[in-house]
Design an enzyme around this catalytic site. Structure first.
Site, PDB file in Angstrom:
ATOM      1  CD  GLU A  40      -2.811   1.124   2.490  1.00 38.16           C
ATOM      2  OE1 GLU A  40      -3.864   1.768   2.431  1.00 38.16           O
ATOM      3  OE2 GLU A  40      -2.479   0.456   3.484  1.00 38.16           O
ATOM      4  CE  LYS A 109      -7.751   1.550   3.241  1.00 39.15           C
ATOM      5  NZ  LYS A 109      -6.514   2.053   3.895  1.00 39.15           N
ATOM      6  CB  CYS A 150      -5.055  -1.456   4.038  1.00 37.51           C
ATOM      7  SG  CYS A 150      -4.245  -1.415   5.673  1.00 37.51           S
TER       8      CYS A 150
END
Length: 271
Positions: A40, A109, A150
């Site tokens: 990331e 995300k 994540c």
């Protein structure tokens, strides 16, 4: 399918980060990798103050480099994530490139990292970033793969949606910290693998104790039985995990959980 998990250092020098990523991709290909995964924010410090200034729109430096390396090396590249600019918005976005350098997938995300752990980490991605809204999978000659970033991985529904689409492995560029990492990193990757009877692969930046945000590291590959195949320490490393995707079929056949029809199992009644 051989996966290279590239746990690289991330500095304040974007060009240097891109050079490091490209060098590691070349090494991964030389070691027989079919797919290589970056962490990331691989080219940007994980800091709200940096996201917009390091961000790039379509045709940006990092995106060109990843596409070019994928084509040159004939290697699938999961490009970690980077700050993507679109209009006045900034997204935390992962781009996946195929063996010809073509864009296979883009995942923005969905679940922004907004936490305030008492006595531990506080961070609010939403101060700078905008959320995505998609379930993301992509196709390879090895089958369907899933992709998230994540904090997305904490939400079981997203992982289940990917696997119901046929995902056999979920790739997760991530940067857990020194509060959440020791507590939940390995637990979550093993849990999602068992829940969804798939491989899970998480790739973190290497730990830098001098950074404003200290990543946990410990990049990891887990099989559908929940067994840890490979796990790094905190420092710079590239791990190689050979994922026998026939194991997904075998475990799903032996324990038919994912394929079970929920409406056949539970009677729904109105209260």
């Amino acid at each position: 399918m051989r996966a290279a998990l590239i746990q690289m250092p991330v500095t304040e020098d974007k060009g240097k980060n891109i050079e490091t990523a490209c060098r590691r991709l070349q090494e991964a290909k030389a070691r027989g990798a079919d797919i290589a995964v970056l962490p990331e924010m691989f080219c940007c410090p994980y800091d709200n103050a940096c996201f917009r200034s390091y961000g790039e729109a379509e045709g940006g430096e990092a995106r060109r480099a990843l596409s070019g390396m994928a084509a040159e090396l004939e290697l699938y590249v999961v490009g970690g994530s980077l700050p993507e600019l679109e209009g006045d918005r900034v997204y935390n976005t992962s781009f996946v490139y195929g063996r010809k350098g073509e864009l296979l997938a883009r995942h923005r995300k969905v679940h922004l990292f907004d936490i305030d752990v008492e006595g531990g980490q506080r961070f609010k991605e939403s101060d700078t970033l905008s959320p995505g809204n998609a379930v993301t999978t992509f196709e390879t000659e090895f089958g369907t793969m899933g992709l998230c970033v994540c904090f997305d991985f904490r939400f079981e529904e997203l992982a289940r949606c990917m696997c119901l689409r046929g995902a056999r492995c979920i790739f997760v560029p991530a940067a857990f910290n020194m509060t959440t990492g020791p507590a939940h990193w390995e637990l979550l990757f093993r849990q999602r693998a068992v829940d969804n009877q798939c491989f899970t692969v998480g790739v973190s930046p290497a730990r830098d104790e001098t950074a404003s945000y200290v990543a946990y590291g410990h990049s990891i590959a887990v099989d559908p039985w929940g067994s840890v195949l490979r796990q790094a320490g905190s420092g710079e490393a590239t791990l190689y995990a050979d994922l026998d995707l026939r194991r997904v079929d075998a475990i799903r056949r032996q324990l038919p959980i994912l394929s079970a029809r929920r409406e056949d199992l539970y009677e729904v009644r109105e209260l």
